[in-house]
Design a protein around this motif. Structure first.
Motif, PDB file in Angstrom:
ATOM      1  N   ASN A 175       1.283  -1.424   0.019  1.00 43.64           N
ATOM      2  CA  ASN A 175       0.615  -0.327   0.114  1.00 43.64           C
ATOM      3  C   ASN A 175       0.861   1.235  -0.223  1.00 43.64           C
ATOM      4  OD1 ASN A 175      -2.520   1.872   0.219  1.00 43.64           O
ATOM      5  ND2 ASN A 175      -2.715   1.554   2.481  1.00 43.64           N
ATOM      6  N   TYR A 176       1.896   1.151  -0.466  1.00 41.95           N
ATOM      7  CA  TYR A 176       2.697   2.252  -0.819  1.00 41.95           C
ATOM      8  C   TYR A 176       2.691   3.140  -2.265  1.00 41.95           C
ATOM      9  CZ  TYR A 176       7.709   4.513  -0.880  1.00 41.95           C
ATOM     10  OH  TYR A 176       8.463   5.462  -1.092  1.00 41.95           O
ATOM     11  N   THR A 177       2.722   4.506  -1.915  1.00 40.42           N
ATOM     12  CA  THR A 177       3.199   5.094  -3.166  1.00 40.42           C
ATOM     13  C   THR A 177       4.215   5.891  -2.705  1.00 40.42           C
ATOM     14  OG1 THR A 177       0.422   5.661  -3.081  1.00 40.42           O
ATOM     15  CG2 THR A 177       1.565   7.349  -3.425  1.00 40.42           C
ATOM     16  N   ASP A 178       4.686   6.115  -3.671  1.00 45.56           N
ATOM     17  CA  ASP A 178       6.339   6.809  -4.028  1.00 45.56           C
ATOM     18  C   ASP A 178       5.769   8.660  -3.865  1.00 45.56           C
ATOM     19  OD1 ASP A 178       6.015   7.959  -6.576  1.00 45.56           O
ATOM     20  OD2 ASP A 178       7.405   6.047  -7.743  1.00 45.56           O
ATOM     21  N   ASP A 185       1.736  -2.794   6.061  1.00 40.01           N
ATOM     22  CA  ASP A 185       0.922  -1.556   5.765  1.00 40.01           C
ATOM     23  C   ASP A 185       1.063  -0.153   5.249  1.00 40.01           C
ATOM     24  OD1 ASP A 185      -0.822   0.473   4.549  1.00 40.01           O
ATOM     25  OD2 ASP A 185      -2.503  -1.163   4.953  1.00 40.01           O
ATOM     26  N   TYR A 186       2.134  -0.068   4.692  1.00 43.02           N
ATOM     27  CA  TYR A 186       3.000   1.710   4.367  1.00 43.02           C
ATOM     28  C   TYR A 186       1.854   2.502   5.488  1.00 43.02           C
ATOM     29  CZ  TYR A 186       5.286   5.652   3.175  1.00 43.02           C
ATOM     30  OH  TYR A 186       5.627   7.084   3.367  1.00 43.02           O
ATOM     31  N   GLU A 187       0.552   3.095   4.266  1.00 46.57           N
ATOM     32  CA  GLU A 187      -0.555   4.224   5.179  1.00 46.57           C
ATOM     33  C   GLU A 187      -0.821   4.476   6.095  1.00 46.57           C
ATOM     34  OE1 GLU A 187      -1.170   7.129   3.218  1.00 46.57           O
ATOM     35  OE2 GLU A 187       0.376   5.937   2.097  1.00 46.57           O
ATOM     36  N   ASN A 224       2.778   7.621  -7.915  1.00 46.42           N
ATOM     37  CA  ASN A 224       3.190   6.713  -8.249  1.00 46.42           C
ATOM     38  C   ASN A 224       1.957   5.493  -7.154  1.00 46.42           C
ATOM     39  OD1 ASN A 224       3.880   7.396 -10.963  1.00 46.42           O
ATOM     40  ND2 ASN A 224       5.606   7.047 -10.283  1.00 46.42           N
ATOM     41  N   LYS A 225       1.195   4.992  -7.470  1.00 44.16           N
ATOM     42  CA  LYS A 225       1.330   3.598  -6.060  1.00 44.16           C
ATOM     43  C   LYS A 225       1.621   2.410  -6.744  1.00 44.16           C
ATOM     44  CE  LYS A 225      -3.740   5.338  -4.195  1.00 44.16           C
ATOM     45  NZ  LYS A 225      -3.287   4.278  -2.569  1.00 44.16           N
ATOM     46  N   SER A 226       2.679   1.401  -5.619  1.00 44.00           N
ATOM     47  CA  SER A 226       2.416   0.353  -5.682  1.00 44.00           C
ATOM     48  C   SER A 226       2.689  -0.506  -4.720  1.00 44.00           C
ATOM     49  CB  SER A 226       4.463   0.321  -6.271  1.00 44.00           C
ATOM     50  OG  SER A 226       5.164   0.470  -4.613  1.00 44.00           O
TER      51      SER A 226
END
Length: 181
Positions: A48-51, A92-94, A55-57
């Motif tokens: 659940n990472y967005t750079d 989960d990053y977020e 960009n979502k990856s």
């Protein structure tokens, strides 16, 4: 564990400083040139990472501790390095951004190129601003940042006061609505 250096991500939100120190990177490159060995960097696999570009990856491997070492290894052309994981499974990053930032900050209060007082203050204020429910207490922030609770209180007291006022205002409106129903 060995990891390919190109698989690692420098996440600017998680990075506890305003900028990297080119002086530190240069010193590390020189040390590598004469055979110095460095400790493993600390990483975390996330989903659940967005750079930084939006960009979502699905997944990323972010660096929690060792940006200067990673930069020196990269400039030196080293392709694989030793890394240790913060948690043994992806998170989960977020949901964990704040705890990842605090882990990164804590790593940089006791070794290497240590955090400045202004970096610690910025981190405390950023966390307080993004934490209106006050889940991260002044004492927990102080422990992670390597400062006294009194110092954290001084840094974020204005933010916490606004948050208390906002919560009181919301409670008052809810009570008024319930009373009118």
């Amino acid at each position: 564990m060995k990891i390919n250096i190109s698989d690692l991500t420098w996440d600017r939100f998680i990075y506890p400083r305003c900028n990297k120190s080119q002086k530190t990177i240069t010193a590390y490159i020189e040390a590598l040139s004469i055979g110095a060995k460095f400790p493993s960097i600390k990483i975390q696999k996330v989903f659940n990472y967005t750079d930084a570009n939006g960009n979502k990856s699905m997944e990323a491997i972010i660096i929690l501790d060792g940006i200067h070492r990673w930069s020196a290894f990269t400039e030196k052309g080293i392709k694989e390095i030793t890394a240790g994981e913060f948690k043994d499974k992806p998170i989960d990053y977020e949901e964990n951004k704040i705890s990842l930032l605090l882990e990164s900050a804590e790593c940089n209060t006791s070794h290497g190129d240590r955090l400045s007082s202004s970096d610690k203050k910025r981190i405390a204020r950023d966390i307080a601003l993004s934490d209106p429910e006050c889940r991260y207490t002044e004492s927990s922030l102080a422990e992670k940042l390597g400062v006294s609770q009194q110092t954290v209180n001084a840094w974020i007291s204005d933010i916490r006061a606004r948050q208390r006022t906002n919560r009181a205002s919301i409670r008052s409106k809810i009570l008024q609505i319930n009373h009118n129903i």
